[in-house]
Design an enzyme around this catalytic site. Structure first.
Site, PDB file in Angstrom:
ATOM      1  N   GLU A   1       0.826  -1.204   0.000  1.00 40.49           N
ATOM      2  CA  GLU A   1       0.000   0.000   0.000  1.00 40.49           C
ATOM      3  C   GLU A   1       0.866   1.262   0.000  1.00 40.49           C
ATOM      4  O   GLU A   1       1.842   1.350   0.729  1.00 40.49           O
ATOM      5  CB  GLU A   1      -0.928   0.016   1.202  1.00 40.49           C
ATOM      6  CG  GLU A   1      -1.938  -1.128   1.230  1.00 40.49           C
ATOM      7  CD  GLU A   1      -2.937  -1.068   0.077  1.00 40.49           C
ATOM      8  OE1 GLU A   1      -3.068   0.009  -0.540  1.00 40.49           O
ATOM      9  OE2 GLU A   1      -3.586  -2.093  -0.185  1.00 40.49           O
TER      10      GLU A   1
ATOM     11  N   CYS B   1      -7.130  -2.479   8.095  1.00 40.03           N
ATOM     12  CA  CYS B   1      -5.791  -2.454   7.492  1.00 40.03           C
ATOM     13  C   CYS B   1      -5.306  -1.013   7.352  1.00 40.03           C
ATOM     14  O   CYS B   1      -4.173  -0.686   7.729  1.00 40.03           O
ATOM     15  CB  CYS B   1      -5.810  -3.156   6.136  1.00 40.03           C
ATOM     16  SG  CYS B   1      -6.209  -4.917   6.254  1.00 40.03           S
TER      17      CYS B   1
ATOM     18  N   HIS C   1      -1.064  -5.805   1.532  1.00 45.69           N
ATOM     19  CA  HIS C   1      -2.252  -6.641   1.403  1.00 45.69           C
ATOM     20  C   HIS C   1      -1.901  -7.913   0.636  1.00 45.69           C
ATOM     21  O   HIS C   1      -1.174  -7.858  -0.364  1.00 45.69           O
ATOM     22  CB  HIS C   1      -3.365  -5.889   0.662  1.00 45.69           C
ATOM     23  CG  HIS C   1      -4.313  -5.191   1.571  1.00 45.69           C
ATOM     24  ND1 HIS C   1      -4.574  -3.840   1.512  1.00 45.69           N
ATOM     25  CD2 HIS C   1      -5.104  -5.676   2.567  1.00 45.69           C
ATOM     26  CE1 HIS C   1      -5.465  -3.520   2.435  1.00 45.69           C
ATOM     27  NE2 HIS C   1      -5.817  -4.617   3.083  1.00 45.69           N
TER      28      HIS C   1
END
Length: 200
Positions: free
Chosen positions: A80, A143, A167
């Protein structure tokens, strides 16, 4: 020797297992690329997970933080790029919480960028046969919440400690339980995380 804080999550929603939990339990105590791996499992709870992340960070005093989460439906490993200062979900966490746009940190920046070498992660993974690409949205579920908390913690202290979030696709075990869910073997998921740690 350096220390890596590696975090995953407990099972949540209708996912009976969470492959990130197994990865963290497998790698906990290993040494990879001169990093001793200190693995911790976070609660799927808006009221606990951020506090747990900060508490683990203060206790471990890591040289880097790598957090893992399940992105069921994605078929690639996706580091991310950014976490946003927003808790929002129509799906319950494990305690039934469904925040509606509340800030993670009141007065905090709108977004914080990963300080992990995410481009190098993707290049290394693809080179070694593990499909990967950078993601520009960590969502607004747990998350994103813990990614924001970890990066903000070091930013507030003005400490140059790499931190961020990855992820991962579902495991085959989850795909058996959920129709039409793209999946990887648990072994490949674990090895992909090892490859990223080697890049740190």
């Amino acid at each position: 020797m350096k220390t890596l804080l590696l975090t995953g999550f407990e099972p949540f929603l209708d996912f009976a297992v969470n492959p990130t939990e197994e990865i963290v339990e497998t790698l906990n105590g290993e040494t990879i690329n001169d990093y001793f791996i200190n693995g911790k499992i976070l609660a799927v709870d808006y009221n606990k997970s951020g506090e747990e992340m900060v508490s683990f960070t203060e206790k471990v005093q890591p040289d880097a933080v790598l957090s893992l989460g399940l992105a069921a439906g994605r078929h690639k490993v996706t580091p991310e790029r950014i976490a946003i200062n927003c808790n929002a979900s129509k799906e319950n966490d494990n305690e039934g919480n469904t925040p509606d746009g509340d800030p993670i940190i009141a007065g905090g920046p709108d977004g914080v960028f990963s300080t992990l070498p995410i481009k190098e992660f993707v290049e290394g993974l693809n080179k070694n046969g593990y499909p990967a690409e950078i993601s520009n949205t960590a969502g607004t579920y747990l998350c994103n919440h813990v990614m924001y908390q970890a990066i903000y913690y070091f930013r507030k202290l003005d400490e140059d400690v790499p931190a961020g979030f990855i992820h991962l696709p579902a495991s085959h075990e989850l795909a058996i339980q959920h129709e039409n869910l793209p999946s990887w073997s648990q072994t490949d998921l674990t090895e992909a995380v090892r490859e990223m740690i080697k890049v740190l």
